[in-house]
Structure formats: structure tokens, C-alpha cells
Design a protein around this motif. Structure first.
Motif, short mmCIF file in Angstrom:
data_model
loop_
_atom_site.label_atom_id
_atom_site.label_comp_id
_atom_site.label_asym_id
_atom_site.label_seq_id
_atom_site.Cartn_x
_atom_site.Cartn_y
_atom_site.Cartn_z
N VAL A 26 82.52 11.74 76.91
CA VAL A 26 83.96 11.50 76.75
C VAL A 26 84.20 10.15 76.10
O VAL A 26 85.05 10.02 75.19
N ALA A 27 83.48 9.12 76.56
CA ALA A 27 83.66 7.78 75.99
C ALA A 27 83.32 7.76 74.51
O ALA A 27 84.06 7.18 73.69
N VAL A 64 68.76 25.19 74.72
CA VAL A 64 68.95 24.23 75.81
C VAL A 64 69.11 24.93 77.16
O VAL A 64 68.33 24.67 78.09
N PRO A 65 70.10 25.83 77.34
CA PRO A 65 70.20 26.48 78.65
C PRO A 65 68.97 27.31 79.01
O PRO A 65 68.65 27.45 80.19
N LEU A 66 68.28 27.85 78.01
CA LEU A 66 67.10 28.67 78.29
C LEU A 66 65.99 27.83 78.91
O LEU A 66 65.38 28.20 79.92
N ARG A 280 75.96 23.52 84.49
CA ARG A 280 76.44 22.14 84.58
C ARG A 280 75.69 21.21 83.60
O ARG A 280 76.31 20.41 82.90
N THR A 281 74.36 21.35 83.58
CA THR A 281 73.56 20.49 82.70
C THR A 281 73.85 20.79 81.23
O THR A 281 73.94 19.87 80.41
N THR A 282 74.00 22.08 80.89
CA THR A 282 74.29 22.45 79.51
C THR A 282 75.65 21.92 79.07
O THR A 282 75.82 21.45 77.94
N ALA A 283 76.63 22.00 79.96
CA ALA A 283 77.97 21.49 79.64
C ALA A 283 77.92 19.99 79.35
O ALA A 283 78.52 19.50 78.38
N PHE A 285 75.31 18.34 78.38
CA PHE A 285 74.55 18.20 77.14
C PHE A 285 75.44 18.39 75.92
O PHE A 285 75.43 17.59 74.98
N LEU A 286 76.26 19.45 75.92
CA LEU A 286 77.14 19.73 74.78
C LEU A 286 78.19 18.63 74.61
O LEU A 286 78.52 18.25 73.48
N LEU A 287 78.70 18.13 75.73
CA LEU A 287 79.70 17.06 75.65
C LEU A 287 79.07 15.80 75.06
O LEU A 287 79.67 15.14 74.19
N LEU A 288 77.86 15.48 75.51
CA LEU A 288 77.16 14.30 74.99
C LEU A 288 76.84 14.48 73.51
O LEU A 288 77.02 13.56 72.71
N LEU A 289 76.40 15.68 73.15
CA LEU A 289 76.03 15.93 71.76
C LEU A 289 77.25 15.85 70.85
O LEU A 289 77.19 15.26 69.76
N THR A 290 78.36 16.42 71.29
CA THR A 290 79.58 16.38 70.48
C THR A 290 80.07 14.95 70.31
O THR A 290 80.41 14.51 69.20
N GLY A 291 80.08 14.20 71.41
CA GLY A 291 80.48 12.79 71.32
C GLY A 291 79.55 12.00 70.43
O GLY A 291 79.99 11.12 69.67
N GLY A 292 78.26 12.31 70.49
CA GLY A 292 77.29 11.63 69.64
C GLY A 292 77.51 11.91 68.17
O GLY A 292 77.42 11.01 67.32
N PHE A 293 77.81 13.17 67.83
CA PHE A 293 78.08 13.51 66.44
C PHE A 293 79.37 12.85 65.96
O PHE A 293 79.45 12.41 64.80
N PHE A 294 80.36 12.78 66.83
CA PHE A 294 81.60 12.09 66.45
C PHE A 294 81.33 10.63 66.12
O PHE A 294 81.82 10.10 65.10
N SER A 295 80.57 9.96 67.00
CA SER A 295 80.29 8.54 66.76
C SER A 295 79.42 8.35 65.52
O SER A 295 79.62 7.41 64.74
#
Length: 436
Positions: A26-27, A64-66, A280-283, A285-295
Motif C-alpha cells: 500500500v505504501a 505463486v499460489p501453487l 492470504r500470502t498470495t494476496a 504478494f500481489l499487493l507488494l508486486l503491484t506497488g513495486g511495479f508502480f514505484s
């Protein structure tokens, strides 16, 4: 505004949000959206929406979830205890046998689990009580487990490698294969550290006088054959080209369910708990990945990767010295940031300089993964330290950190060896996949 001034503002705001306990993904997203609007152009915000959809709909993300599900299912079975029992029986004559057995049990479990905390918890729940019962010093028992647990993200499959691969557009299959020899090397160096400690200070690891019989050894080894077969199936499918990493993840998840079912350890409760943790872990992961791509998008538009590369390449020092500087930066950041944050924020900035120095992105991915391992066991925010504190009654952070910090040395030695001899990383990818 200069590129580095913009980067400075980015870091200050980001650290401020971390202090306020804002989730990392989120940050990153908040700072990136504000940065694009303020320093690039409001019209560029539409590209972030397209970027978000592209990431979440990517087929490679299915892996990732697999892999998470595979590790969660196996963690709920007796596999961890069987692995520890087999390794400590076969290594009984070595000084510090239980600590060495713990490290190699983590290495083997890491071949079917891409998470460092899950590996440390699964093996530690069996190994730590046994070591304490045998008179091992608590700091050595906890330190060996924390360090051994980190092998879960170096020996494939590996969630941090997937993050690195997606962020840097590097083949995840190449990264998985490249991690095998370094994983074996690091497990050997960690074991040597445990042996050295036991020889130098025998009171920390009292020798075990009982000698197991050969039937006991073979029986213990037979109990771990299913997990070894699963590991060979998953990695072998990638080696031979019979399956992509995503398809290999599906094989692994199905194999984990089969092992749990055949050994009569599969239940509805285990499946539901594993699915819940996977979601929970996949969610996250996706949030971190999306934020990382944005930055990464914002920093690229500000020209920070190019400016960093130019600054590093202009230094009057050889390439290896620049790599030392980069590793020192990663080491310091690892004390205050979790591995995922380091990969998505910092690596895109350094990658261009690393490539211009002549290093392969696959090789750099392995170095970054080892740095992530160091970050997992260094205070004040080493995640493995907190995990072991929560699962070990009577353990305090000071003892865990004191035991773990000695294992940072072999990890740094491993990085130095791989920097001096990069072919250790690249040999298997070149041999099996024909990459240059």
C-alpha cells in the motif's frame, strides 16, 4: 528537480509510511501514484492502471499460489520431523550433528517449499526441542534453525526468486536452476560453521554417544523418499523442458496432496487451513508486486536507474569493487526492510548498473536472494527471528539474534565466492538450458 532529489523525497515519504505501519504494498502504491502525478504528469496515471491489470493477469503469477500451497500442505504433515530424523541419524558422528542435521533438513525441505519462515517453522518445531533436550546451547539451536530456514528461498522453488524474475523480466526457470549449486554451497558453509562452533566450544553442542544402527538409518531415509521424489519431479520438469515453472508448480501442488493422502495425513481441516494461508500470502504478494511495479515506473520516468548506473560506473574502481558497494547497501537495507521490499524497490535501480558491468541478471538474482536470506536473520526486523520466537517457549530475541548472527559470516563468504567464480551460478543454466 534532479533524479536523486526525487528519489530522496520518495524514500523519506516511504519510510514515514513504514513508521506509521502502513503495509508495504500500500505504501509503495500511494507514494508512486503521488509521485507520478506530481513529478511526471497526471495523464501518466492511466498507465498505472494498465500496468496493474497486466501484472494481475500474467500467467506466470499463477506459480505463486501453487508453490505456496505445496509448501503449506507439506508443512502440515510429518515431513519436517522425518527430514530432521533422517539427517541427524546419518550425520550422528559429525560434531554438532543435530545442528548440521537441522541445516540439511531445511535444505531438503526448501526444495519443496519456497518460503523461509515456513521452512524454519516446520523443521524447527521438531529440531529445536531435540537439540535443547540433548544439551545444546539455546543460541546455537535457534541460530542454526533460523539460518537453515533461509535455504528455503535459495534452493528452488523460491518466492523471492519469482518476485525478482517478474520485477526484472528474468526467466524464473533459469533462476530456479541457477539456485541449486549455490544452495548446496551455502548449506555446506552453514554446516561448516556449526561444526566449527561445536569443535571450538564443545559445551555448546555435546556429542551424542548413541550410535544408530544401519536399519534405523535406512528406515529414516525411506520416510523422506516421497519428498525427495517430489522435489526431483518439480525441478526435473523444468530442467527437461517438459513443464514451465507454472506447470511445475501444479505438479508440485498435486504431488503434495498425494503425499499427504498416501501417508494418511490429509484432512479437510488441513486443506482448508492451507488454502486460507495460500490465499492470504498470495494476496500480500500481489499487493507488494503491484506497488513495486508502480514505484519502478515512477523511478524509471524520473531517470533514477540510469543516473545510478552512470554514478556507479564513473567510480574509478574495478567492477568487483562496485559489486561490493552494492552488496553493502543491500546488507544495510536488509537490517531495516523485509526482503520483498528490497527486491521491488532497490533492485530495479541497481540492475542496469550490474548489467553494464557485465554481470548476468540471473547471477545477480542469486546474489539478491542470498542477501534476502541475510535480511531474514539480521535484527532488528529479521523475520525468521520473530517466527522462531513465536514458536519456541522461553526464547528471547537477544538469544536468537546472537545465535543467528554468526551464520551471516558464511553467507557473506558465499557471496564472495559466487562473485569471484560466477560460473558456479551459471553452470547449470548454461548446461541444461543452453543460455549464454
Amino acid at each position: 528537480m534532479s533524479a536523486f532529489a526525487g528519489f530522496g523525497i520518495f524514500l523519506v515519504v516511504l519510510l514515514g509510511l513504514f513508521v506509521l505501519r502502513t503495509p508495504v504494498g500500500v505504501a509503495l502504491g500511494m507514494v508512486a501514484v503521488a509521485g507520478v502525478a506530481a513529478f511526471v504528469s497526471p495523464g501518466a496515471l492511466s498507465q498505472l492502471a494498465s500496468l496493474s491489470f497486466s501484472i494481475s493477469s500474467s500467467f506466470i503469477i499463477v506459480v505463486v499460489p501453487l508453490f505456496i500451497f505445496m509448501g503449506e500442505i507439506l508443512a502440515a504433515t510429518r515431513i519436517g520431523g522425518d527430514l530432521f530424523r533422517a539427517t541427524e541419524l546419518w550425520m550422528r558422528r559429525i560434531p554438532g550433528a543435530l545442528a548440521v542435521g537441522t541445516i540439511w533438513a531445511c535444505a531438503i525441505f526448501g526444495s519443496v517449499c519456497g518460503s523461509s519462515p515456513v521452512t524454519a517453522t516446520t523443521i524447527g518445531s521438531m529440531a529445536i526441542p531435540q537439540m535443547l533436550k540433548r544439551g545444546y546451547d539455546k543460541s546455537l539451536a535457534l541460530g542454526a534453525t533460523a539460518a537453515g530456514g533461509t535455504l528455503g528461498i535459495l534452493i528452488p522453488p523460491s518466492i523471492p526468486m519469482i518476485v525478482y524474475g517478474v520485477i526484472t523480466d528474468t526467466s524464473i526457470g533459469h533462476l530456479f536452476i541457477a539456485g541449486i549449486f549455490p544452495g548446496i554451497l551455502l548449506a555446506t558453509l552453514l554446516s561448516a560453521t556449526a561444526v566449527f562452533t561445536a569443535v571450538r566450544r564443545p559445551e555448546m553442542a555435546p556429542p551424542i554417544t548413541e550410535r544408530p544402527t544401519w536399519p534405523q538409518r535406512w528406515k529414516a531415509l525411506g520416510a523422506i523418499i516421497p519428498v525427495l521424489c517430489l522435489s526431483f519431479m518439480v525441478i526435473g520438469a523444468i530442467y527437461t523442458g517438459l513443464a514451465t515453472p507454472t506447470e511445475a508448480g501444479a505438479i508440485g501442488a498435486a504431488g503434495a496432496l498425494l503425499i499427504a493422502w498416501v501417508t494418511s495425513q490429509l484432512s479437510r481441516a488441513i486443506i482448508m487451513r492451507s488454502l486460507d494461508r495460500t490465499i492470504r500470502t498470495t494476496a500480500m504478494f500481489l499487493l507488494l508486486l503491484t506497488g513495486g511495479f508502480f514505484s519502478s515506473f515512477m523511478l524509471s520516468r524520473l531517470g533514477i536507474p540510469q543516473a545510478t548506473s552512470d554514478a556507479l560506473l564513473s567510480l574509478p574502481v574495478p567492477p568487483w569493487a562496485i559489486m561490493v558497494i552494492i552488496n553493502l547497501v543491500l546488507l544495510v537495507l536488509g537490517m531495516f526492510m523485509d526482503p520483498g521490499s528490497i527486491i521491488v524497490i532497490v533492485i530495479p535501480i541497481f540492475l542496469k548498473a550490474v548489467q553494464n558491468l557485465g554481470y548476468d541478471p540471473v547471477w545477480f538474482g542469486i546474489i539478491v536472494t542470498i542477501q534476502s536470506e541475510i535480511a531474514a536473520i539480521t535484527p532488528p526486523v529479521g523475520f525468521n527471528l520473530f517466527v522462531l520466537k513465536s514458536v519456541t517457549p522461553g526464547a528471547n530475541m537477544r538469544i536468537i539474534a546472537r545465535g543467528s548472527i554468526i551464520f551471516v559470516v558464511p553467507m557473506l563468504v558465499c557471496i564472495a565466492i559466487l562473485t569471484a567464480f560466477p560460473d558456479i551460478v551459471m553452470f547449470l543454466p548454461r548446461l541444461l538450458l543452453g543460455i549464454k
